[in-house]
Design a protein around this motif. Structure first.
Motif, PDB file in Angstrom:
ATOM      1  N   VAL A   1       0.808  -0.526  -0.209  1.00 51.59           N
ATOM      2  CA  VAL A   1      -0.153   0.278   0.129  1.00 51.59           C
ATOM      3  C   VAL A   1       1.172   0.910   0.180  1.00 51.59           C
ATOM      4  CG1 VAL A   1      -1.754   1.635   1.860  1.00 51.59           C
ATOM      5  CG2 VAL A   1      -1.348  -1.060   1.380  1.00 51.59           C
ATOM      6  N   TYR A   2       1.653   0.850   0.525  1.00 55.76           N
ATOM      7  CA  TYR A   2       3.122   2.345   0.532  1.00 55.76           C
ATOM      8  C   TYR A   2       3.522   3.119  -1.020  1.00 55.76           C
ATOM      9  CZ  TYR A   2       6.919   5.495   1.932  1.00 55.76           C
ATOM     10  OH  TYR A   2       7.457   6.831   1.829  1.00 55.76           O
ATOM     11  N   TYR A   3       3.608   1.742  -0.891  1.00 56.94           N
ATOM     12  CA  TYR A   3       4.335   2.032  -2.395  1.00 56.94           C
ATOM     13  C   TYR A   3       3.675   2.727  -2.963  1.00 56.94           C
ATOM     14  CZ  TYR A   3       9.589  -0.080  -1.802  1.00 56.94           C
ATOM     15  OH  TYR A   3      10.671  -0.212  -1.566  1.00 56.94           O
ATOM     16  N   ALA A   4       2.369   1.816  -3.080  1.00 54.08           N
ATOM     17  CA  ALA A   4       1.217   2.327  -4.154  1.00 54.08           C
ATOM     18  C   ALA A   4       1.276   4.106  -3.803  1.00 54.08           C
ATOM     19  CB  ALA A   4       0.587   1.213  -4.159  1.00 54.08           C
ATOM     20  N   THR A   5       0.955   4.309  -3.110  1.00 57.59           N
ATOM     21  CA  THR A   5       0.550   5.641  -2.426  1.00 57.59           C
ATOM     22  C   THR A   5       1.795   6.855  -3.320  1.00 57.59           C
ATOM     23  OG1 THR A   5       1.893   5.226  -0.473  1.00 57.59           O
ATOM     24  CG2 THR A   5      -0.926   4.527  -0.714  1.00 57.59           C
ATOM     25  N   LYS A   6       2.947   6.041  -2.849  1.00 59.98           N
ATOM     26  CA  LYS A   6       3.330   7.110  -3.241  1.00 59.98           C
ATOM     27  C   LYS A   6       3.454   7.232  -5.250  1.00 59.98           C
ATOM     28  CE  LYS A   6       4.869   8.743   0.403  1.00 59.98           C
ATOM     29  NZ  LYS A   6       4.752   9.517   0.710  1.00 59.98           N
ATOM     30  N   ALA A   7       3.571   6.129  -5.667  1.00 62.69           N
ATOM     31  CA  ALA A   7       3.369   5.827  -7.293  1.00 62.69           C
ATOM     32  C   ALA A   7       2.449   6.848  -7.394  1.00 62.69           C
ATOM     33  CB  ALA A   7       3.377   4.658  -7.469  1.00 62.69           C
ATOM     34  N   TYR A   8       0.994   7.018  -7.083  1.00 58.87           N
ATOM     35  CA  TYR A   8       0.291   8.255  -6.581  1.00 58.87           C
ATOM     36  C   TYR A   8       0.500   9.509  -6.962  1.00 58.87           C
ATOM     37  CZ  TYR A   8      -4.002  10.652  -6.999  1.00 58.87           C
ATOM     38  OH  TYR A   8      -4.667  12.223  -6.682  1.00 58.87           O
ATOM     39  N   VAL A   9       1.473   9.628  -5.833  1.00 61.29           N
ATOM     40  CA  VAL A   9       1.886  11.317  -5.384  1.00 61.29           C
ATOM     41  C   VAL A   9       2.691  11.630  -6.543  1.00 61.29           C
ATOM     42  CG1 VAL A   9       3.268  12.289  -4.133  1.00 61.29           C
ATOM     43  CG2 VAL A   9       1.662  10.551  -2.796  1.00 61.29           C
TER      44      VAL A   9
ATOM     45  N   SER B   1       3.187  10.371  -9.805  1.00 60.19           N
ATOM     46  CA  SER B   1       2.522  10.410 -11.219  1.00 60.19           C
ATOM     47  C   SER B   1       1.150  11.562 -10.893  1.00 60.19           C
ATOM     48  CB  SER B   1       1.626   9.047 -11.799  1.00 60.19           C
ATOM     49  OG  SER B   1       0.472   9.253 -12.500  1.00 60.19           O
ATOM     50  N   PHE B   2       0.561  11.819  -9.891  1.00 60.09           N
ATOM     51  CA  PHE B   2      -0.412  13.391  -9.716  1.00 60.09           C
ATOM     52  C   PHE B   2       0.488  14.159  -9.717  1.00 60.09           C
ATOM     53  CE2 PHE B   2      -1.827  16.138  -6.536  1.00 60.09           C
ATOM     54  CZ  PHE B   2      -3.091  16.178  -7.449  1.00 60.09           C
ATOM     55  N   SER B   3       1.610  14.349  -9.423  1.00 56.55           N
ATOM     56  CA  SER B   3       2.398  16.245  -9.419  1.00 56.55           C
ATOM     57  C   SER B   3       2.859  16.284 -10.722  1.00 56.55           C
ATOM     58  CB  SER B   3       3.739  15.677  -8.007  1.00 56.55           C
ATOM     59  OG  SER B   3       2.869  15.473  -6.731  1.00 56.55           O
ATOM     60  N   ASN B   4       3.656  15.177 -11.346  1.00 54.93           N
ATOM     61  CA  ASN B   4       3.951  15.098 -12.673  1.00 54.93           C
ATOM     62  C   ASN B   4       2.937  15.776 -14.103  1.00 54.93           C
ATOM     63  OD1 ASN B   4       6.302  12.292 -12.894  1.00 54.93           O
ATOM     64  ND2 ASN B   4       6.478  14.356 -11.826  1.00 54.93           N
ATOM     65  N   ALA B   5       1.553  14.640 -14.004  1.00 56.09           N
ATOM     66  CA  ALA B   5       0.804  15.516 -13.959  1.00 56.09           C
ATOM     67  C   ALA B   5      -0.117  16.747 -14.294  1.00 56.09           C
ATOM     68  CB  ALA B   5      -0.552  14.381 -14.552  1.00 56.09           C
ATOM     69  N   ILE B   6      -0.142  17.577 -13.095  1.00 57.12           N
ATOM     70  CA  ILE B   6      -0.610  18.607 -12.877  1.00 57.12           C
ATOM     71  C   ILE B   6       0.617  19.700 -13.434  1.00 57.12           C
ATOM     72  CG2 ILE B   6      -2.244  17.960 -11.632  1.00 57.12           C
ATOM     73  CD1 ILE B   6      -0.997  18.749  -8.927  1.00 57.12           C
ATOM     74  N   SER B   7       1.474  19.306 -13.295  1.00 54.95           N
ATOM     75  CA  SER B   7       2.888  20.170 -13.643  1.00 54.95           C
ATOM     76  C   SER B   7       2.529  20.003 -15.335  1.00 54.95           C
ATOM     77  CB  SER B   7       3.999  19.823 -13.350  1.00 54.95           C
ATOM     78  OG  SER B   7       5.116  20.015 -13.778  1.00 54.95           O
ATOM     79  N   GLU B   8       2.729  19.693 -15.581  1.00 57.25           N
ATOM     80  CA  GLU B   8       2.363  19.348 -17.233  1.00 57.25           C
ATOM     81  C   GLU B   8       1.083  20.770 -17.415  1.00 57.25           C
ATOM     82  OE1 GLU B   8       2.332  19.885 -21.363  1.00 57.25           O
ATOM     83  OE2 GLU B   8       4.319  19.845 -19.702  1.00 57.25           O
ATOM     84  N   GLU B   9      -0.337  19.954 -16.661  1.00 56.02           N
ATOM     85  CA  GLU B   9      -1.345  20.903 -16.802  1.00 56.02           C
ATOM     86  C   GLU B   9      -1.139  22.200 -16.571  1.00 56.02           C
ATOM     87  OE1 GLU B   9      -4.592  17.564 -15.551  1.00 56.02           O
ATOM     88  OE2 GLU B   9      -4.301  19.493 -14.398  1.00 56.02           O
ATOM     89  N   LEU B  10      -0.252  22.728 -15.727  1.00 54.93           N
ATOM     90  CA  LEU B  10       0.370  23.880 -15.506  1.00 54.93           C
ATOM     91  C   LEU B  10       1.295  25.011 -16.393  1.00 54.93           C
ATOM     92  CD1 LEU B  10       0.016  23.111 -11.492  1.00 54.93           C
ATOM     93  CD2 LEU B  10      -1.655  24.644 -12.770  1.00 54.93           C
TER      94      LEU B  10
END
Length: 261
Positions: A152-160, A162-171
């Protein structure tokens, strides 16, 4: 010039505490958030006396679903404008997924994923409106691979990450940056609370201050990802991970996270 105000979660210890010290040393005001009021008050007193900055304390348990909104509303009501959002709070836990306490894993998801995402969603429109602001989300090198015995820990950090990189490009067409910090094994309470302190993965750790400084500087520079607290050998292993047979990699990670006798 108005001082930059940083909102930092998980500031009672470890990397979060060092983020606060670094920001205060640069003359910035702070909003520090964690569950342990005594630790926050002590840090507030330290930073205000040493650096003559303003430090607002918010005591919250970010595993609770309403906590992020309560933090945002309290800050808005105070009239403080946040310049840097540093989502640092998080925890892990070792063991086989089907044997672990589900409530602990659910709290981990709520903190590592839901609270981080909610705070980002609440503050980002304000950043966009002003066309300025920086977000630093603390992920982990664990985000780059699956983690047997810390599924679960590794999966939550994979989310973080991925999420951070995606919204970085949106901005990309704004003056707002989003940085993901990917620390390796670091000298914090994480090792003991997650049960990782007796594994080979945490035999050699880096200081929380060094990791925080790398992350903070990366955020200021607007970097996409910052890998910190990783030895040359660990970097070699990380570089090989994409081409290593998946089952071999999973076995190696599992063995690294088994408790040493």
């Amino acid at each position: 010039m108005r001082k930059k105000t940083a909102l930092i979660t998980g500031t009672s210890s470890g990397i979060g505490k060092e983020f606060a010290r670094i920001h205060a040393s640069k003359g910035g005001d702070l909003i520090i958030v964690a569950r342990r009021e005594d630790k926050l008050k002590a840090l507030q007193s330290e930073l205000e006396k040493k650096h003559h900055v303003k430090v607002m304390v918010i005591v919250k348990d970010l595993t609770l679903p309403e906590a992020a909104s309560e933090i945002y509303n309290e800050i808005k009501a105070s009239g403080i404008k946040v310049d840097y959002l540093i989502n640092n709070a998080g925890f892990g836990g070792r063991g086989k997924f089907h044997e672990r306490d589900w409530e602990k894993d659910l709290a981990m998801i709520n903190l590592n994923v839901v609270a981080l995402t909610t705070l980002t969603r609440l503050f980002l429109p304000d950043f966009v409106k002003r066309n300025k602001g920086k977000i630093l989300n603390v992920s982990s090198t664990a985000s780059l691979m699956p983690g047997p015995l810390q599924a679960v820990y590794y999966a939550t950090k994979a989310y973080v990450t991925s999420f951070s990189n995606a919204i970085s490009e949106e901005l990309h067409d704004t003056n707002i940056t989003v940085t993901a910090l990917l620390p390796g094994a670091t000298e914090t309470e994480f090792a003991s609370t997650s049960g990782m302190d007796k594994t080979s993965l945490f035999e050699n750790t880096f200081s929380a201050n060094d990791v925080a400084r790398d992350g903070y500087n990366g955020m200021v520079e607007g970097k996409l990802n910052v890998i910190a607290g990783v030895s040359f050998g660990q970097r070699m292993i990380m570089g090989m991970a994409p081409v290593m047979p998946k089952k071999m990699m999973l076995k190696q990670i599992r063995q690294m996270q088994e408790v040493n006798n």
